[in-house]
Scaffold this active site. Structure first.
Site, PDB file in Angstrom:
ATOM      1  N   HIS A   1       0.814  -1.210   0.000  1.00 61.59           N
ATOM      2  CA  HIS A   1       0.000   0.000   0.000  1.00 61.59           C
ATOM      3  C   HIS A   1       0.850   1.265   0.000  1.00 61.59           C
ATOM      4  O   HIS A   1       0.335   2.370  -0.151  1.00 61.59           O
ATOM      5  CB  HIS A   1      -0.918  -0.022   1.225  1.00 61.59           C
ATOM      6  CG  HIS A   1      -1.972   1.027   1.218  1.00 61.59           C
ATOM      7  ND1 HIS A   1      -2.030   2.036   2.149  1.00 61.59           N
ATOM      8  CD2 HIS A   1      -3.010   1.247   0.371  1.00 61.59           C
ATOM      9  CE1 HIS A   1      -3.058   2.816   1.893  1.00 61.59           C
ATOM     10  NE2 HIS A   1      -3.671   2.364   0.815  1.00 61.59           N
TER      11      HIS A   1
ATOM     12  N   LYS B   1       3.443   4.255  -1.101  1.00 65.48           N
ATOM     13  CA  LYS B   1       3.666   5.014  -2.332  1.00 65.48           C
ATOM     14  C   LYS B   1       5.004   5.741  -2.194  1.00 65.48           C
ATOM     15  O   LYS B   1       5.117   6.726  -1.453  1.00 65.48           O
ATOM     16  CB  LYS B   1       2.556   6.047  -2.576  1.00 65.48           C
ATOM     17  CG  LYS B   1       1.182   5.425  -2.903  1.00 65.48           C
ATOM     18  CD  LYS B   1       0.345   5.228  -1.683  1.00 65.48           C
ATOM     19  CE  LYS B   1      -1.057   4.735  -2.026  1.00 65.48           C
ATOM     20  NZ  LYS B   1      -1.809   4.357  -0.825  1.00 65.48           N
TER      21      LYS B   1
ATOM     22  N   ASP C   1      16.921   9.066  -9.378  1.00 63.49           N
ATOM     23  CA  ASP C   1      18.373   9.286  -9.373  1.00 63.49           C
ATOM     24  C   ASP C   1      18.945   9.317  -7.968  1.00 63.49           C
ATOM     25  O   ASP C   1      20.002   9.920  -7.734  1.00 63.49           O
ATOM     26  CB  ASP C   1      18.727  10.582 -10.110  1.00 63.49           C
ATOM     27  CG  ASP C   1      18.502  10.480 -11.611  1.00 63.49           C
ATOM     28  OD1 ASP C   1      18.501   9.346 -12.130  1.00 63.49           O
ATOM     29  OD2 ASP C   1      18.312  11.517 -12.257  1.00 63.49           O
TER      30      ASP C   1
ATOM     31  N   HIS D   1      -8.950  11.302   1.574  1.00 58.66           N
ATOM     32  CA  HIS D   1      -8.004  10.196   1.419  1.00 58.66           C
ATOM     33  C   HIS D   1      -6.718  10.465   2.192  1.00 58.66           C
ATOM     34  O   HIS D   1      -5.706   9.797   1.998  1.00 58.66           O
ATOM     35  CB  HIS D   1      -7.700  10.010  -0.074  1.00 58.66           C
ATOM     36  CG  HIS D   1      -7.200   8.658  -0.439  1.00 58.66           C
ATOM     37  ND1 HIS D   1      -5.913   8.429  -0.890  1.00 58.66           N
ATOM     38  CD2 HIS D   1      -7.797   7.448  -0.443  1.00 58.66           C
ATOM     39  CE1 HIS D   1      -5.747   7.152  -1.164  1.00 58.66           C
ATOM     40  NE2 HIS D   1      -6.881   6.530  -0.890  1.00 58.66           N
TER      41      HIS D   1
ATOM     42  N   LYS E   1      -3.691  10.971   4.997  1.00 56.85           N
ATOM     43  CA  LYS E   1      -3.019  10.225   6.063  1.00 56.85           C
ATOM     44  C   LYS E   1      -1.959  11.147   6.659  1.00 56.85           C
ATOM     45  O   LYS E   1      -0.746  10.936   6.522  1.00 56.85           O
ATOM     46  CB  LYS E   1      -2.364   8.956   5.534  1.00 56.85           C
ATOM     47  CG  LYS E   1      -3.311   7.983   4.795  1.00 56.85           C
ATOM     48  CD  LYS E   1      -3.251   8.179   3.305  1.00 56.85           C
ATOM     49  CE  LYS E   1      -3.926   7.085   2.500  1.00 56.85           C
ATOM     50  NZ  LYS E   1      -5.303   6.827   2.790  1.00 56.85           N
TER      51      LYS E   1
ATOM     52  N   ASP F   1       1.858  20.045  18.014  1.00 59.32           N
ATOM     53  CA  ASP F   1       2.485  21.295  18.443  1.00 59.32           C
ATOM     54  C   ASP F   1       2.989  22.087  17.239  1.00 59.32           C
ATOM     55  O   ASP F   1       2.266  22.225  16.259  1.00 59.32           O
ATOM     56  CB  ASP F   1       3.585  21.010  19.459  1.00 59.32           C
ATOM     57  CG  ASP F   1       3.002  20.442  20.766  1.00 59.32           C
ATOM     58  OD1 ASP F   1       1.787  20.601  20.992  1.00 59.32           O
ATOM     59  OD2 ASP F   1       3.765  19.832  21.540  1.00 59.32           O
TER      60      ASP F   1
END
Length: 411
Positions: A113, A115, A120, A287, A289, A294
């Site tokens: 899952h 990404k 380079d 969607h 996450k 602080d």
């Protein structure tokens, strides 16, 4: 694979596909030696086509391209798409491909899952955005609200090592180019790469969240698409609110899956009664996450706060200490909460609580043991297989980008 905090990095927030895709494609087109790309989903739509063209153009210049997709998330990519990549010398590999049973996909759990994109060994991207037009506003009401970051500096060496490590599970024996990661100081951000796997780092991301919540002194904002964490995170959120921290959650109010909100709502009463503020984002599916604590700590990545991400999937989050990024996220989330969300009140959350309470208790006990139950299934080992146009299953809906995008099963 465990990593250490890296000093001296540059980090830039990218909001939604409008900012993410142009930057990624620009970097791909500038690649000189190597592109490592891992993603859960690639759709054969306008975004997928742009990705394919950029990768093929890079390969034509002699850039080594490694592309890894998930066997569940990208099960319906068209044969023509894969054949064009193969003709350019690009090998697409699939994580944990499984045969269908009565037309249904069987690899429901333990997905790749994360990404991650590394170009380079000099620039990297991490976040929650898949390669599909459903991450663009012009997709319509189901367009997703999502986030990623671009990074430069010593942290890219860790991303490069993580992306190359998964390739050791591949039968493809073509040697990777010898590349020395660029580790020169690029900025002031301190960053930790945290990987969740099913071997030795099963709770790394969860532990980072818990440490950050415990350290909070006055503010904590969390925006997460699939929110049904275990008791430890819920307890720390409640405890933070009890000691005077302003704890604000932004969750899905217009989910892409009805059960998503249904599960989260079960937790509202428990959190609200101790002072946690909950907003439901209602403009389109959330969607995200992301989280911040602080004025310095924040995180962006692929991990939801649900049993799949915290206990089963392969995930990757960056935990970042950078005051500028923290403030940018804070201002963005406050604006999101004020203009595009509906507040959830304790009075509303308490409706029907008398019959939901037993369901909440049962859900917690079930989800606490959920990973162990899934563990009864055949043991999972990371497995990559090259995808060819001869063996790729093609669903007739996959040629319709709008229909295909609306079928995303996860995070």
């Amino acid at each position: 694979m465990r990593f250490n905090w890296q000093e001296g990095n540059d980090v830039e927030l990218l909001i939604n596909g409008e900012e993410f895709f142009p930057r990624v494609f620009e970097c791909i087109r500038a690649a000189r030696k190597e592109i490592l790309l891992e993603t859960f989903i690639v759709f054969d739509d306008k975004v997928g086509q742009d990705l394919k063209e950029a990768l093929i153009e890079a390969a034509s210049r002699g850039v080594h391209v490694e592309m890894i997709v998930d066997g569940y998330g990208t099960a319906e990519l068209s044969s023509d798409y894969i054949a064009e990549l193969a003709a350019a010398g690009i090998v697409m590999q699939m994580f944990d491909p499984r045969p269908r049973l009565l037309g249904m996909r069987t690899n429901l759990f333990r997905r790749l899952h994360r990404k991650i994109i590394v170009i380079d060994a000099e620039v990297g991207f991490v976040g929650g955005i898949n390669f599909g037009a459903d991450h663009l506003a012009d997709f319509g009401p189901l367009a997703k609200q999502d986030y990623a970051v671009q990074v430069r500096g010593p942290i890219v060496a860790d991303l490069h090592r993580a992306s190359r490590a998964i390739l050791q599970h591949s039968p493809v024996t073509e040697p990777l180019p010898a590349i020395k990661p660029v580790t020169a100081r690029a900025g002031n951000a301190r960053i930790l790469l945290s990987i969740r796997d099913n071997q030795t780092h099963r709770t790394d991301i969860e532990e980072q969240y818990i440490r950050a919540i415990r350290s909070a002194n006055y503010r904590l904002l969390l925006a997460n698409a699939y929110f049904f964490p275990g008791y430890r995170i819920l307890r720390e959120l409640r405890n933070a609110a009890r000691r005077g921290v302003k704890v604000t959650l932004i969750l899905q109010g217009q989910p892409d899956r009805a059960w998503v909100r249904a599960l989260s709502v079960l937790l509202y009463n428990y959190l609200l009664r101790d002072g946690v503020v909950i907003h439901e984002y209602c403009e389109r599916p959330l969607h995200a996450k992301i989280a911040l604590v602080d004025k310095e700590w924040c995180t962006v990545g692929s991990s939801n706060l649900d049993p799949l991400s915290l206990s089963l999937n392969l995930e990757a989050n960056l935990f970042i200490r950078d005051a500028d990024l923290n403030q940018q996220l804070y201002e963005h989330l406050v604006e999101l909460g004020n203009s595009k969300c509906q507040p959830v009140t304790l009075k509303v959350a308490a409706r029907g609580y008398w019959w939901r309470a037993p369901l909440i208790s049962a859900s917690f006990h079930f989800l606490r043991h959920f990973p162990a139950i899934i563990g009864w299934l055949p043991a999972h080992t990371p497995r990559l297989e090259p995808v060819t146009d001869e063996v790729t299953p093609v669903d007739t809906d996959a040629t319709n980008p709008e229909l295909a995008c609306s079928q995303e099963k996860s995070p």
